[in-house]
Design an enzyme around this catalytic site. Sequence first.
Site, PDB file in Angstrom:
ATOM      1  N   GLU A   1      -2.247  -6.823   7.864  1.00  0.00           N
ATOM      2  CA  GLU A   1      -2.587  -5.639   8.173  1.00  0.00           C
ATOM      3  C   GLU A   1      -1.340  -5.234   9.094  1.00  0.00           C
ATOM      4  OE1 GLU A   1      -4.070  -1.903   9.025  1.00  0.00           O
ATOM      5  OE2 GLU A   1      -4.799  -3.217   7.520  1.00  0.00           O
ATOM      6  N   ARG A   2      -0.579  -4.304   8.887  1.00  0.00           N
ATOM      7  CA  ARG A   2       0.743  -4.181   9.610  1.00  0.00           C
ATOM      8  C   ARG A   2       0.231  -3.103  10.880  1.00  0.00           C
ATOM      9  NH1 ARG A   2       5.518  -0.455   7.795  1.00  0.00           N
ATOM     10  NH2 ARG A   2       7.180  -0.486   9.358  1.00  0.00           N
TER      11      ARG A   2
ATOM     12  N   ASP B   1      -2.497  -3.788   4.331  1.00  0.00           N
ATOM     13  CA  ASP B   1      -1.140  -3.066   3.961  1.00  0.00           C
ATOM     14  C   ASP B   1      -0.299  -3.590   2.924  1.00  0.00           C
ATOM     15  OD1 ASP B   1      -1.810  -0.827   5.489  1.00  0.00           O
ATOM     16  OD2 ASP B   1      -1.055  -1.909   7.438  1.00  0.00           O
TER      17      ASP B   1
ATOM     18  N   ASP C   1       0.733  -1.133  -0.004  1.00  0.00           N
ATOM     19  CA  ASP C   1      -0.198  -0.001   0.144  1.00  0.00           C
ATOM     20  C   ASP C   1       0.773   1.231  -0.228  1.00  0.00           C
ATOM     21  OD1 ASP C   1      -2.212   1.582   0.184  1.00  0.00           O
ATOM     22  OD2 ASP C   1      -2.419   1.527   2.277  1.00  0.00           O
TER      23      ASP C   1
ATOM     24  N   GLU D   1       2.162   2.832   3.135  1.00  0.00           N
ATOM     25  CA  GLU D   1       3.323   2.441   3.654  1.00  0.00           C
ATOM     26  C   GLU D   1       4.676   2.854   3.352  1.00  0.00           C
ATOM     27  OE1 GLU D   1       3.185  -0.035   6.278  1.00  0.00           O
ATOM     28  OE2 GLU D   1       1.156   0.604   6.240  1.00  0.00           O
TER      29      GLU D   1
END
Length: 610
Positions: A387-388, A356, A321, A324
């Site tokens: 998902e981070r 992400d 993404d 990021e």
Amino acid sequence: MPAVEHVRLGRKRTLPPCPNPLFLQWLSELRDQAAEKGQKTQYVYQKAISSLKKYPLPLQNAREAKILQNFGDGICKILDEKLQRHYRENGPDAPIHSLPSGVTVAPSRRSNNNLAQPTKQPSRKEREGGRRKREYVPQKRSGGYAVLLTLYRESQVPGGKGFMFKLELQAEAQHLSDKSFSVPDLGSKYTAWSSVSTLIQKDLVQKTHNPARYSLTELGLALAQRLEDGEREQEEDRRSDVREEEEGSGPGVVDLTAEEDEKKKRIEPIAGPTPAAYVAQRGSEVPGVNSSEKPQAAETKTRPAGGCLYPGSYDIVLCVDFIETTGGSTACKQELVKELQRNGVTFDVRKLNVGDFLWVAKERVAPVSGQLRAPPSRELVLDYIIERKRMDDLCGSIIDGRFREQKFRLKRCGLQKPIYLVEECGSAAAHLSLPETTLQQAIVNTQVVDGFFVKRVQDVKESVAYLTVMTRYLTKLYQNRTLVCRSRELEGDGQNEEECGGREREDPSCSLISFPEFNQGAVKNKCQTVREVFARQLMQISGLSGDKAVAILEHYSTLHSLLKAYEQCPSDTEREKLLSSIRYGKLKRNLGPALSRTVYQLYCTKGALS
């Protein structure tokens, strides 16, 4: 006394006619055509007409008009093409500063200007009964032409549903259009699908429901039937021409190039198994392909409309993404990109509407000679999405409510393997707004209660190391798999975990969603159904998680049905306990009387809540 000067009374002096009537006529025609189609370019042409009327000198070609206001490269190019066609039809010495015979100059209908503009001599019908409005008919092999024919053929299928979804309509209509329905031409932002708005505006196609369903109106059905009849006539003419050629050739005609083609086939080297050869060898394992088919038939299966990707015809690519890599802590985000490049990971930065990181199987497409860009590649999304979360981001998302909403959207995105990548960042959690114990409890609940896989790392380098390992693992896992494109819009979300998860080691094929459909379906602010809005309302209640909201929706799909159930209860005590016995989650626990009472008070209390 000096003589009194006589004042001249009368009309204003008429301005001289435009010295470029031919260019003026062509611009007027372009403006009227754009107005009939409802295009905004009609105003651009009108401004160019006004500028041309004010110019007093004759123009030899359209390039000289660039000095005028509102004349750009596009208009000048169109006028030059018309000028060349005028010379071809009327000779190289044809006059361009006077109108051809049969064309007169009439006042403009679109402007209050006193200047005249050229129009064609009206016919007797137009003089007697006014000008007849020309019927809209889409150009052959255009987007509108393909959509009308496809919807008509669907309506003629016995027992058909009478409508088509967007992705289904685009896939079926593509072979009837010269323009792509998904990728715009170079230098343009419009695709063949853009013409659907014109069809709806002309009352030829109607759009209903959500997701959108497209069907023909009565006018559209009549027009599409005429287009279909024209297609059949052309097909019959083509067949008769082929038949005449075959009969005329006779047995005495010999193809002298056949022997050379055979020699070329013998000389050309064989460069490993192609996807078509793979289908021919493993036809019984690929759905829809028979092992007894000839190799020529197998080659036609290499790129079907449904979107299969065969082993060796695609690469596994990590999608990052763009959030990021931009904004926030610049040093950390640059480090993320540098570490991925250092590890040799093939990645692509793009906008993801949920998550992400994720992986796509990207089709290998060879560039076409004579074209600047290669044809667009198909992309299927693998069932893994990450998902981070840094500890400070986790703290902020819990406070503003994003944490629960993100988990809810990840569960509904259509991918079976959601992963939470948590960067603990050492002792940084000790200086946040929430206690560290609260953050740790939220992480545990994400894994135990919500069913996400949670991976804990210390910093960005460990996150990149995990992404690298996952990319290599997925590349090996999918290297011998046939990937089949499925549509959530047509089939729903019925693809359970067994299909693409539990049987991954046994089944060489996997059913996946295309990236455009996945990303479009995950839009945060897309149009929502009443059921989805009701679920979001319920999740705003403290203590009511996504699993509990889903359990309530199974019994009462809308707020109206819940209020109706409250009305049927004889007393307030029973209304407060209406939802208490509903079971939720894997352990099938009851919602409980406290949460049931809270929901009742929210929707049935008159006035302000205490």
